[in-house]
Design a protein around this motif. Structure first.
Motif, mmCIF file in Angstrom:
data_model
loop_
_atom_site.group_PDB
_atom_site.id
_atom_site.type_symbol
_atom_site.label_atom_id
_atom_site.label_comp_id
_atom_site.label_asym_id
_atom_site.label_seq_id
_atom_site.Cartn_x
_atom_site.Cartn_y
_atom_site.Cartn_z
ATOM 1 N N SER A 150 0.829 -1.204 0.000
ATOM 2 C CA SER A 150 0.000 0.000 0.000
ATOM 3 C C SER A 150 0.864 1.256 0.000
ATOM 4 C CB SER A 150 -0.934 -0.007 1.213
ATOM 5 O OG SER A 150 -0.187 -0.003 2.421
ATOM 6 N N ILE A 151 1.943 1.252 0.783
ATOM 7 C CA ILE A 151 2.835 2.416 0.824
ATOM 8 C C ILE A 151 3.582 2.554 -0.501
ATOM 9 C CG2 ILE A 151 4.840 3.430 1.962
ATOM 10 C CD1 ILE A 151 3.926 2.232 4.544
ATOM 11 N N GLU A 152 4.023 1.452 -1.043
ATOM 12 C CA GLU A 152 4.743 1.510 -2.322
ATOM 13 C C GLU A 152 3.870 2.100 -3.429
ATOM 14 O OE1 GLU A 152 5.921 -2.499 -2.969
ATOM 15 O OE2 GLU A 152 7.266 -2.563 -1.232
ATOM 16 N N GLN A 153 2.632 1.665 -3.505
ATOM 17 C CA GLN A 153 1.733 2.185 -4.539
ATOM 18 C C GLN A 153 1.450 3.664 -4.338
ATOM 19 O OE1 GLN A 153 -1.626 -0.450 -4.218
ATOM 20 N NE2 GLN A 153 -0.704 -2.030 -5.519
ATOM 21 N N ALA A 154 1.262 4.067 -3.081
ATOM 22 C CA ALA A 154 0.990 5.480 -2.812
ATOM 23 C C ALA A 154 2.195 6.349 -3.152
ATOM 24 C CB ALA A 154 0.595 5.662 -1.347
ATOM 25 N N LEU A 155 3.409 5.904 -2.811
ATOM 26 C CA LEU A 155 4.608 6.690 -3.092
ATOM 27 C C LEU A 155 4.920 6.716 -4.589
ATOM 28 C CD1 LEU A 155 6.947 5.734 -0.121
ATOM 29 C CD2 LEU A 155 5.769 7.904 -0.519
ATOM 30 N N ASP A 156 4.600 5.648 -5.298
ATOM 31 C CA ASP A 156 4.783 5.663 -6.752
ATOM 32 C C ASP A 156 3.822 6.647 -7.415
ATOM 33 O OD1 ASP A 156 6.849 3.840 -6.829
ATOM 34 O OD2 ASP A 156 5.528 2.097 -7.027
ATOM 35 N N ALA A 157 2.630 6.796 -6.815
ATOM 36 C CA ALA A 157 1.654 7.735 -7.375
ATOM 37 C C ALA A 157 1.990 9.172 -7.000
ATOM 38 C CB ALA A 157 0.247 7.385 -6.879
ATOM 39 N N GLN A 158 2.374 9.407 -5.753
ATOM 40 C CA GLN A 158 2.697 10.766 -5.276
ATOM 41 C C GLN A 158 3.616 10.665 -4.070
ATOM 42 O OE1 GLN A 158 -0.683 13.203 -4.365
ATOM 43 N NE2 GLN A 158 0.531 15.020 -3.933
ATOM 44 N N TRP A 159 4.752 11.339 -4.143
ATOM 45 C CA TRP A 159 5.743 11.236 -3.075
ATOM 46 C C TRP A 159 5.268 11.955 -1.824
ATOM 47 C CZ3 TRP A 159 9.600 8.089 -2.445
ATOM 48 C CH2 TRP A 159 10.522 8.333 -1.408
ATOM 49 N N ASP A 160 5.513 11.328 -0.677
ATOM 50 C CA ASP A 160 5.155 11.926 0.608
ATOM 51 C C ASP A 160 6.214 11.521 1.627
ATOM 52 O OD1 ASP A 160 2.882 13.214 2.367
ATOM 53 O OD2 ASP A 160 3.512 11.399 3.425
ATOM 54 N N GLU A 161 6.795 12.492 2.311
ATOM 55 C CA GLU A 161 7.877 12.231 3.255
ATOM 56 C C GLU A 161 7.426 11.372 4.438
ATOM 57 O OE1 GLU A 161 11.482 13.581 3.378
ATOM 58 O OE2 GLU A 161 10.786 13.050 1.372
ATOM 59 N N SER A 162 6.211 11.613 4.921
ATOM 60 C CA SER A 162 5.751 10.838 6.071
ATOM 61 C C SER A 162 5.604 9.359 5.723
ATOM 62 C CB SER A 162 4.415 11.393 6.581
ATOM 63 O OG SER A 162 3.399 11.254 5.597
ATOM 64 N N LEU A 163 5.118 9.067 4.528
ATOM 65 C CA LEU A 163 4.991 7.666 4.113
ATOM 66 C C LEU A 163 6.363 7.039 3.861
ATOM 67 C CD1 LEU A 163 1.896 7.600 1.715
ATOM 68 C CD2 LEU A 163 2.045 6.866 4.096
ATOM 69 N N ALA A 164 7.275 7.833 3.329
ATOM 70 C CA ALA A 164 8.625 7.324 3.102
ATOM 71 C C ALA A 164 9.280 6.948 4.429
ATOM 72 C CB ALA A 164 9.467 8.360 2.371
ATOM 73 N N ALA A 165 9.048 7.738 5.471
ATOM 74 C CA ALA A 165 9.607 7.411 6.786
ATOM 75 C C ALA A 165 8.910 6.192 7.383
ATOM 76 C CB ALA A 165 9.468 8.605 7.724
ATOM 77 N N LEU A 166 7.586 6.103 7.199
ATOM 78 C CA LEU A 166 6.840 4.968 7.734
ATOM 79 C C LEU A 166 7.278 3.661 7.083
ATOM 80 C CD1 LEU A 166 4.539 3.764 9.438
ATOM 81 C CD2 LEU A 166 2.966 4.362 7.574
ATOM 82 N N TYR A 167 7.655 3.719 5.830
ATOM 83 C CA TYR A 167 8.066 2.510 5.109
ATOM 84 C C TYR A 167 9.234 1.814 5.825
ATOM 85 C CZ TYR A 167 8.963 -0.449 1.007
ATOM 86 O OH TYR A 167 9.119 -1.506 0.153
ATOM 87 N N GLY A 168 10.103 2.602 6.421
ATOM 88 C CA GLY A 168 11.227 2.008 7.155
ATOM 89 C C GLY A 168 10.865 1.602 8.566
ATOM 90 N N ARG A 169 9.774 2.151 9.136
ATOM 91 C CA ARG A 169 9.393 1.830 10.513
ATOM 92 C C ARG A 169 8.450 0.633 10.603
ATOM 93 N NH1 ARG A 169 8.138 7.350 10.900
ATOM 94 N NH2 ARG A 169 5.943 6.762 11.102
ATOM 95 N N LEU A 170 7.902 0.180 9.486
ATOM 96 C CA LEU A 170 6.923 -0.902 9.527
ATOM 97 C C LEU A 170 7.491 -2.132 10.242
ATOM 98 C CD1 LEU A 170 5.244 -0.922 5.985
ATOM 99 C CD2 LEU A 170 4.205 -0.252 8.156
ATOM 100 N N PRO A 171 6.742 -2.686 11.182
ATOM 101 C CA PRO A 171 7.230 -3.879 11.902
ATOM 102 C C PRO A 171 7.018 -5.153 11.086
ATOM 103 C CG PRO A 171 5.083 -3.227 12.755
ATOM 104 C CD PRO A 171 5.447 -2.206 11.713
ATOM 105 N N VAL A 172 7.561 -5.171 9.899
ATOM 106 C CA VAL A 172 7.467 -6.355 9.042
ATOM 107 C C VAL A 172 8.882 -6.745 8.629
ATOM 108 C CG1 VAL A 172 5.179 -5.707 8.187
ATOM 109 C CG2 VAL A 172 7.205 -4.992 6.915
ATOM 110 N N ASN A 173 9.005 -7.975 8.192
ATOM 111 C CA ASN A 173 10.320 -8.434 7.765
ATOM 112 C C ASN A 173 10.597 -7.914 6.339
ATOM 113 O OD1 ASN A 173 10.821 -9.753 10.205
ATOM 114 N ND2 ASN A 173 9.618 -11.517 9.556
ATOM 115 N N GLN A 174 10.763 -8.713 5.383
ATOM 116 C CA GLN A 174 10.954 -8.296 3.987
ATOM 117 C C GLN A 174 12.007 -7.187 3.869
ATOM 118 O OE1 GLN A 174 6.988 -7.054 2.822
ATOM 119 N NE2 GLN A 174 6.392 -9.144 2.322
ATOM 120 N N PHE A 175 13.080 -7.282 4.644
ATOM 121 C CA PHE A 175 14.071 -6.208 4.635
ATOM 122 C C PHE A 175 14.726 -6.070 3.259
ATOM 123 C CE2 PHE A 175 14.174 -7.720 9.149
ATOM 124 C CZ PHE A 175 13.560 -6.601 9.685
#
Length: 416
Positions: free
Chosen positions: A274-299
């Motif tokens: 969801s974050i990847e699709q949103a950032l590909d459509a329109q860049w947002d700094e808050s989402l870019a920061a959240l992408y690194g904070r997500l408590p998921v693996n897939q590093f």
């Protein structure tokens, strides 16, 4: 059409009158009235005329008898209107005590009861007298239940009693709710953690034009994000996400709410996608920061995606911080440190300093870690930070240097 009906009515009435008059002329009739031992005789036309005159005299006498009472009633209504106008103006001017007194007096007239009492209640609340406000609303009785419900709900919401406000608005006597009542009901639902239901009222709010388009748009985004955070399970979350209009699925607040809730449910793929699709459509700094904070693996996958974004956004502090977090999570502290220095040089905030402190602490450099944590506190307070010791001019220049950003037409973008 009304004129034609009126003309037709008077024509028919004239014809009937002419017919009756003709019958009376041909046979005037005989009328005998015996009263008190005396006989009074006349014909029908004269009897009708005398009866009409008698009724007119009685009507005139009645009007003369009731004239003082009518004049007094009109005077009271005129005074009530004047007090109502002055009271509303006093509310506008902030003269709460005077406004309450004038509006309470205006409410003595039945026609101004609801308006006057509600205005007086608002004036009482403005001066901090909740008891008086409740007394004014109680005095309305059952005269105008919808208006009374709206005023009582406003009072309850102002005191933080959303559950009470909702029960007032849902009472059978208050339905159907006017536009203001629908707005208050949506706000109460959202405060009670039922934002999904609040989001469902937006259609009625739009239909009744209860709010401006800008305000409705803001509420839509707010309630959509809250409803996603409140989703009880993955099925509800997926249904609410799919029901959102396409623009909202790129809204940073809604995307962040969906991604964080999906990650909490261990729905890792949906969260990151969801974050990847949103950032590909329109860049947002808050989402870019959240992408690194997500408590998921897939590093590895997330880091590859972030590196793909880097050429287009080389001066993004949030993206550089995300790359640093993902690198450190993979055990690559030297590269993470480089990303963090670049993030700070491009305007990174306290998060970058804290992440740098965590990295130094993890590598055993306690002095540098304490320096970074102190800078994180300074940055959070809006104070100037202290330069990190051991960084030479060449390293500083390298941190600040970025590839020039250009748009799709090759025109350089101005840095924010």
């Amino acid at each position: 059409m009304n004129l034609f009906r009126n003309v037709l009515f008077w024509i028919v009435l004239a014809l009937v009158g002419a017919l009756v008059a003709q019958l009376l002329v041909l046979d005037p009739g005989y009328v005998l009235v015996r009263y008190g031992g005396n006989d009074y005789t006349t014909n029908v036309p004269k009897a009708i005329a005398l009866l009409v005159v008698a009724l007119a005299v009685l009507w005139l006498l009645w009007k003369l008898a009731t004239l003082p009472f009518v004049a007094m009633r009109r005077h009271r209504r005129k005074q009530s209107r004047a007090r109502l106008i002055d009271g509303i103006d006093a509310v506008h001017r902030g003269e709460w005590t005077r406004a309450e007194k004038l509006l309470e007096q205006a409410a003595q007239e039945p026609d101004a009861l609801a308006v006057g009492r509600i205005g007086a209640a608002r004036a009482a609340m403005a001066r901090g007298d909740e008891t008086a406000a409740r007394a004014h609303l109680t005095a309305i009785g059952t005269a105008n239940p919808a208006s009374r419900a709206i005023a009582e709900a406003e009072l309850a919401l102002a005191q933080g009693r959303a559950s009470e406000a909702l029960s007032i608005l849902d009472a059978p006597s208050a339905t159907p709710l006017p536009p203001r009542g629908l707005v208050l009901r949506g706000e109460a639902l959202a405060l009670l953690g039922r934002s999904g239901e609040a989001y469902g009222t937006l259609g009625a709010l739009r239909q009744q034009q209860a709010l401006s388009n800008e305000r409705l748009g803001a509420l839509e985004a707010q309630w959509a994000a809250a409803s996603l955070r409140e989703a009880a399970d993955a099925n509800v979350l997926a249904d609410r996400w799919e029901a959102l209009p396409k623009p909202l699925r790129n809204d940073p607040a809604a995307v962040a709410a969906y991604a964080e809730r999906a990650a909490a449910m261990r729905w890792d793929e949906a969260a990151s996608k969801s974050i990847e699709q949103a950032l590909d459509a329109q860049w947002d700094e808050s989402l870019a920061a959240l992408y690194g904070r997500l408590p998921v693996n897939q590093f590895e996958q997330r880091r590859a995606t972030a590196e793909r974004w880097l050429p287009a956004h080389p001066a993004s502090p949030a993206l550089l911080l995300t790359l640093a977090r993902l690198s450190r999570a993979q055990g690559q502290w030297p590269q993470a440190e480089q990303y963090l220095h670049r993030a700070l040089a491009q305007g990174g905030n306290s998060e970058a300093w804290e992440e740098l402190g965590d990295g130094f602490a993890g590598s055993g450099e306690e002095k540098l870690a304490r320096h970074c944590y102190a800078n994180a506190l300074r940055a959070a307070r809006g104070e100037a930070t202290q330069p990190l010791p051991g960084r030479d001019m060449r390293q500083t220049i390298f941190d600040q240097a970025v590839v020039e950003e250009r748009d799709a037409h090759g025109v350089p973008r101005l840095r924010e």
